[in-house]
Design an enzyme around this catalytic site. Structure first.
Site, PDB file in Angstrom:
ATOM      1  N   GLY A  45     112.296  71.275  20.133  1.00  0.00           N
ATOM      2  CA  GLY A  45     111.009  71.933  20.289  1.00  0.00           C
ATOM      3  C   GLY A  45     111.110  73.040  21.316  1.00  0.00           C
ATOM      4  N   GLN A  50     108.755  79.659  27.026  1.00  0.00           N
ATOM      5  CA  GLN A  50     110.064  79.241  27.544  1.00  0.00           C
ATOM      6  C   GLN A  50     111.110  80.354  27.418  1.00  0.00           C
ATOM      7  OE1 GLN A  50     109.827  75.224  25.353  1.00  0.00           O
ATOM      8  NE2 GLN A  50     111.108  74.749  27.096  1.00  0.00           N
ATOM      9  N   CYS A  95     113.184  68.339  28.237  1.00  0.00           N
ATOM     10  CA  CYS A  95     112.702  69.720  28.030  1.00  0.00           C
ATOM     11  C   CYS A  95     113.839  70.687  28.328  1.00  0.00           C
ATOM     12  CB  CYS A  95     111.530  69.967  28.982  1.00  0.00           C
ATOM     13  SG  CYS A  95     110.862  71.635  28.899  1.00  0.00           S
ATOM     14  N   LEU A  96     113.985  71.699  27.480  1.00  0.00           N
ATOM     15  CA  LEU A  96     115.054  72.683  27.694  1.00  0.00           C
ATOM     16  C   LEU A  96     114.841  73.487  28.973  1.00  0.00           C
ATOM     17  CD1 LEU A  96     115.558  73.918  24.011  1.00  0.00           C
ATOM     18  CD2 LEU A  96     117.173  72.580  25.378  1.00  0.00           C
ATOM     19  N   HIS A 137     103.681  68.006  23.971  1.00  0.00           N
ATOM     20  CA  HIS A 137     104.611  68.558  24.972  1.00  0.00           C
ATOM     21  C   HIS A 137     104.631  70.092  24.886  1.00  0.00           C
ATOM     22  CE1 HIS A 137     108.595  68.516  27.220  1.00  0.00           C
ATOM     23  NE2 HIS A 137     108.607  69.723  26.666  1.00  0.00           N
ATOM     24  N   GLU A 138     104.763  70.611  23.667  1.00  0.00           N
ATOM     25  CA  GLU A 138     104.844  72.070  23.482  1.00  0.00           C
ATOM     26  C   GLU A 138     103.497  72.751  23.768  1.00  0.00           C
ATOM     27  OE1 GLU A 138     107.695  73.169  23.435  1.00  0.00           O
ATOM     28  OE2 GLU A 138     108.787  71.415  22.729  1.00  0.00           O
ATOM     29  N   HIS A 141     103.087  73.480  27.332  1.00  0.00           N
ATOM     30  CA  HIS A 141     103.782  74.707  27.764  1.00  0.00           C
ATOM     31  C   HIS A 141     102.863  75.922  27.603  1.00  0.00           C
ATOM     32  CE1 HIS A 141     107.921  73.664  28.689  1.00  0.00           C
ATOM     33  NE2 HIS A 141     108.043  72.941  27.584  1.00  0.00           N
TER      34      HIS A 141
HETATM   35  C1  Y12 Z   1     109.886  64.483  22.349  1.00  0.00           C
HETATM   36  C2  Y12 Z   1     109.810  64.833  23.670  1.00  0.00           C
HETATM   37  C3  Y12 Z   1     109.892  66.159  24.035  1.00  0.00           C
HETATM   38  C4  Y12 Z   1     110.044  67.136  23.075  1.00  0.00           C
HETATM   39  C5  Y12 Z   1     110.116  68.554  23.507  1.00  0.00           C
HETATM   40  C6  Y12 Z   1     111.369  69.272  23.104  1.00  0.00           C
HETATM   41  N1  Y12 Z   1     112.454  68.938  23.968  1.00  0.00           N
HETATM   42  C7  Y12 Z   1     113.735  69.325  23.718  1.00  0.00           C
HETATM   43  O1  Y12 Z   1     113.985  69.955  22.716  1.00  0.00           O
HETATM   44  C8  Y12 Z   1     114.766  68.965  24.707  1.00  0.00           C
HETATM   45  C9  Y12 Z   1     116.018  69.313  24.520  1.00  0.00           C
HETATM   46  C10 Y12 Z   1     117.105  69.048  25.455  1.00  0.00           C
HETATM   47  C11 Y12 Z   1     118.417  69.267  25.003  1.00  0.00           C
HETATM   48  C12 Y12 Z   1     119.488  69.042  25.846  1.00  0.00           C
HETATM   49  O2  Y12 Z   1     120.794  69.222  25.410  1.00  0.00           O
HETATM   50  C13 Y12 Z   1     121.438  70.411  25.630  1.00  0.00           C
HETATM   51  O3  Y12 Z   1     120.942  71.273  26.300  1.00  0.00           O
HETATM   52  C14 Y12 Z   1     122.771  70.551  24.994  1.00  0.00           C
HETATM   53  C15 Y12 Z   1     119.274  68.603  27.135  1.00  0.00           C
HETATM   54  O4  Y12 Z   1     120.409  68.280  27.892  1.00  0.00           O
HETATM   55  C16 Y12 Z   1     120.684  68.914  29.042  1.00  0.00           C
HETATM   56  O5  Y12 Z   1     120.028  69.813  29.391  1.00  0.00           O
HETATM   57  C17 Y12 Z   1     121.836  68.409  29.815  1.00  0.00           C
HETATM   58  C18 Y12 Z   1     117.979  68.396  27.600  1.00  0.00           C
HETATM   59  C19 Y12 Z   1     116.902  68.634  26.759  1.00  0.00           C
HETATM   60  C20 Y12 Z   1     110.110  66.774  21.759  1.00  0.00           C
HETATM   61  C21 Y12 Z   1     110.020  65.447  21.382  1.00  0.00           C
HETATM   62 CO    CO Z   2     109.529  71.604  27.090  1.00  0.00          CO
END
Ligand code: Y12
Ligand code: CO
Length: 171
Positions: A45, A50, A95-96, A137-138, A141
């Site tokens: 997401g 962002q 969260c990214l 969540h989004e 933001h």
């Molecule tokens: C449930 C809860 C929150 C969401 C929001 C969207 N969140 C994400 O897309 C998070 C992604 C994420 C990915 C990671 O992996 C990499 O960056 C390779 C991460 O790991 C690190 O940063 C080390 C952290 C978050 C949607 C549904």
């Molecule tokens: Co986020």
């Protein structure tokens, strides 16, 4: 084009986004860039703010049972809002913009939402479970909020301490 993802505590993440007025090529480029940026970071997401664009645009692409992002499960949501929320769900969120930190947050379990697709068609839908969590969540933001603001006082203090340490170490 892949864009840079803003990371906490970047002040731009606290901006309130504005509604999209024109469903034109500029919006389509923004959506395509958001997708490229999200996939490159292995996210599920992303909100436009962002990548520094204060417009009410978000994308969600959950992973299926085969651990893949199926083309049909991609949501592009413009000017989204919640018209009804029911029940409670607690989910471990990430969260990214807060990379490497995950914690439990309480949200509505079921939501009824309204949004527009990239062509300006109005869509009304109900979501539950992970899709409901991701949407909320989004949407936060777009209002200038991050999931860490929903942590308890003690958890937030622990997070800030860990985050400072991480930044010092240059992670
Ligand atoms: C449930 C809860 C929150 C969401 C929001 C969207 N969140 C994400 O897309 C998070 C992604 C994420 C990915 C990671 O992996 C990499 O960056 C390779 C991460 O790991 C690190 O940063 C080390 C952290 C978050 C949607 C549904
Ligand atoms: Co986020």
């Amino acid at each position: 084009m892949k864009r840079e993802i803003l990371v906490y505590p970047d002040k731009r993440l606290r901006q309130k986004s504005r509604d999209v007025i024109a469903f034109d090529g500029q919006l389509h480029t923004l959506l395509d860039d958001m997708k490229e940026t999200m996939y490159a970071s292995e996210g599920i997401g992303l909100a436009a703010i962002q990548i520094g664009v204060a417009e009410n645009v978000l994308i969600i692409h959950l992973i299926n049972e085969e651990n893949e992002q199926n083309e049909h499960d991609l949501y592009e949501m413009i000017n989204p809002s919640i018209i009804k929320g029911l029940g409670k769900i607690i989910y471990q969120e990430g969260c990214l913009s807060v990379p490497g930190y995950y914690d439990e947050v309480e949200r509505f379990e079921q939501i009824e939402v309204v949004y527009y697709d990239r062509f300006g068609n109005k869509i009304q839908r109900e979501f539950d479970g992970l899709m409901s969590v991701a949407f909320q969540h989004e949407l936060d933001h777009l209002k200038g909020h991050l999931f860490i603001e929903k942590l308890t006082y003690l958890k937030r203090k622990k997070f800030e301490k860990e985050w400072k340490k991480k930044r010092k170490a240059g992670e």
